[in-house]
Design an enzyme around this catalytic site. Sequence first.
Site, mmCIF file in Angstrom:
data_model
loop_
_atom_site.group_PDB
_atom_site.id
_atom_site.type_symbol
_atom_site.label_atom_id
_atom_site.label_comp_id
_atom_site.label_asym_id
_atom_site.label_seq_id
_atom_site.Cartn_x
_atom_site.Cartn_y
_atom_site.Cartn_z
ATOM 1 N N ASP A 67 -7.548 4.848 30.292
ATOM 2 C CA ASP A 67 -6.906 6.141 30.546
ATOM 3 C C ASP A 67 -7.298 6.722 31.894
ATOM 4 O O ASP A 67 -8.199 6.217 32.565
ATOM 5 C CB ASP A 67 -7.244 7.138 29.418
ATOM 6 C CG ASP A 67 -8.738 7.139 29.062
ATOM 7 O OD1 ASP A 67 -9.541 6.587 29.835
ATOM 8 O OD2 ASP A 67 -9.086 7.696 28.009
ATOM 9 N N ASP A 136 -13.928 14.298 18.550
ATOM 10 C CA ASP A 136 -12.870 14.556 17.564
ATOM 11 C C ASP A 136 -12.276 13.252 17.012
ATOM 12 O O ASP A 136 -11.236 13.253 16.371
ATOM 13 C CB ASP A 136 -11.769 15.436 18.170
ATOM 14 C CG ASP A 136 -11.095 14.798 19.384
ATOM 15 O OD1 ASP A 136 -11.415 13.621 19.711
ATOM 16 O OD2 ASP A 136 -10.246 15.458 20.013
ATOM 17 N N HIS A 138 -11.238 10.637 18.785
ATOM 18 C CA HIS A 138 -10.218 9.956 19.594
ATOM 19 C C HIS A 138 -10.748 8.678 20.239
ATOM 20 O O HIS A 138 -11.927 8.559 20.544
ATOM 21 C CB HIS A 138 -9.601 10.886 20.650
ATOM 22 C CG HIS A 138 -10.489 11.285 21.786
ATOM 23 N ND1 HIS A 138 -10.528 12.564 22.290
ATOM 24 C CD2 HIS A 138 -11.359 10.581 22.553
ATOM 25 C CE1 HIS A 138 -11.369 12.619 23.298
ATOM 26 N NE2 HIS A 138 -11.897 11.431 23.480
HETATM 27 C C1 GLP Z 1 -13.276 10.604 27.018
HETATM 28 C C2 GLP Z 1 -12.619 9.243 27.192
HETATM 29 C C3 GLP Z 1 -12.884 8.343 26.010
HETATM 30 C C4 GLP Z 1 -14.357 8.346 25.663
HETATM 31 C C5 GLP Z 1 -14.766 9.739 25.291
HETATM 32 C C6 GLP Z 1 -16.218 9.837 24.842
HETATM 33 O O1 GLP Z 1 -12.519 11.491 26.297
HETATM 34 N N1 GLP Z 1 -11.219 9.353 27.394
HETATM 35 O O2 GLP Z 1 -12.445 7.026 26.326
HETATM 36 O O3 GLP Z 1 -14.616 7.451 24.610
HETATM 37 O O4 GLP Z 1 -14.574 10.553 26.438
HETATM 38 O O5 GLP Z 1 -17.068 10.047 25.934
HETATM 39 P P1 GLP Z 1 -18.623 9.845 25.906
HETATM 40 O O6 GLP Z 1 -18.859 8.383 25.910
HETATM 41 O O7 GLP Z 1 -19.091 10.497 27.173
HETATM 42 O O8 GLP Z 1 -19.128 10.505 24.696
#
Ligand code: GLP
Length: 263
Positions: A67, A136, A138
Amino acid sequence: MEVIIQDSGDDVGRLAARIIARQLLKKPNSVLGLATGSTPIGTYRELVRLHSKEGLDFSQVTTFNLDEYLGLPPSHPQSYRHFMDEHLFSHINIPKGNIHVPYGHAEAIEQFCAWYEAEIVRCGGIDIQILGVGADGHIAFNEPGSSLGSRTRLKTLTEQTINDNARFFDSKDQVPRFAVTMGVGTILEAHRVLLLAIGGGKAEVVTKAIEGPITASVTASALQLHRDVVVIVDSEAGSKLARADYYHWVSEQKKRHLPGVEV
Ligand code: GLP
């Protein structure tokens, strides 16, 4: 689904990197699906180490990132392209032309998304997809309610995601409201998926994703439908798993009775 609970976040990164390295040794022209966020940083650090110290070769590797924020050019310090350059691409010998990060500045988003999907297929599909999980639930930017069949598209971020990601920006107002993201359906087509989670803040969502019902409200739960998922968590992220004892038991039995069989 194989669930591996590691002692520390560093162990999570080392194991994920080892699995990727083994894939590259087996198939030097592998296609890797890459994620951003704090979770995969240790994995990238270890891959960089394996490249510089042990000669792990990326010269034939192709990558597709999950993304990118809409409106942030690749040069923007908070763009995911910049993140990837900083943590991985500028330290390994991957040809620049083999790198794909959704272009968050595309004028014609729909055409771009269709091209991105087609490009993944043209390259033979993703061999291993690395994933983190948002608070959340995702994966990539597939916010709660995203279709489990969704494809690469423009997505509006939830307020929680904007708040969570504000730590990387000077203020919450600077966090983009939209992103271009692979869909859940796109991710489910990867041949193998590595879902990584580190820290107690992820304990609840990890449990929902892998032991809860499959639901668009927690898009990571769609991974339960995938036939080759390895979940690697540290003990804190795995602390609320109801079947933790079983996961430990499986790892122990494999070590003891199937020593040659690697994850
Ligand atoms: C963002 C990215 C995700 C990632 C998430 C969690 O929203 N788009 O791909 O998994 O953050 O981030 P972190 O690893 O910093 O907790």
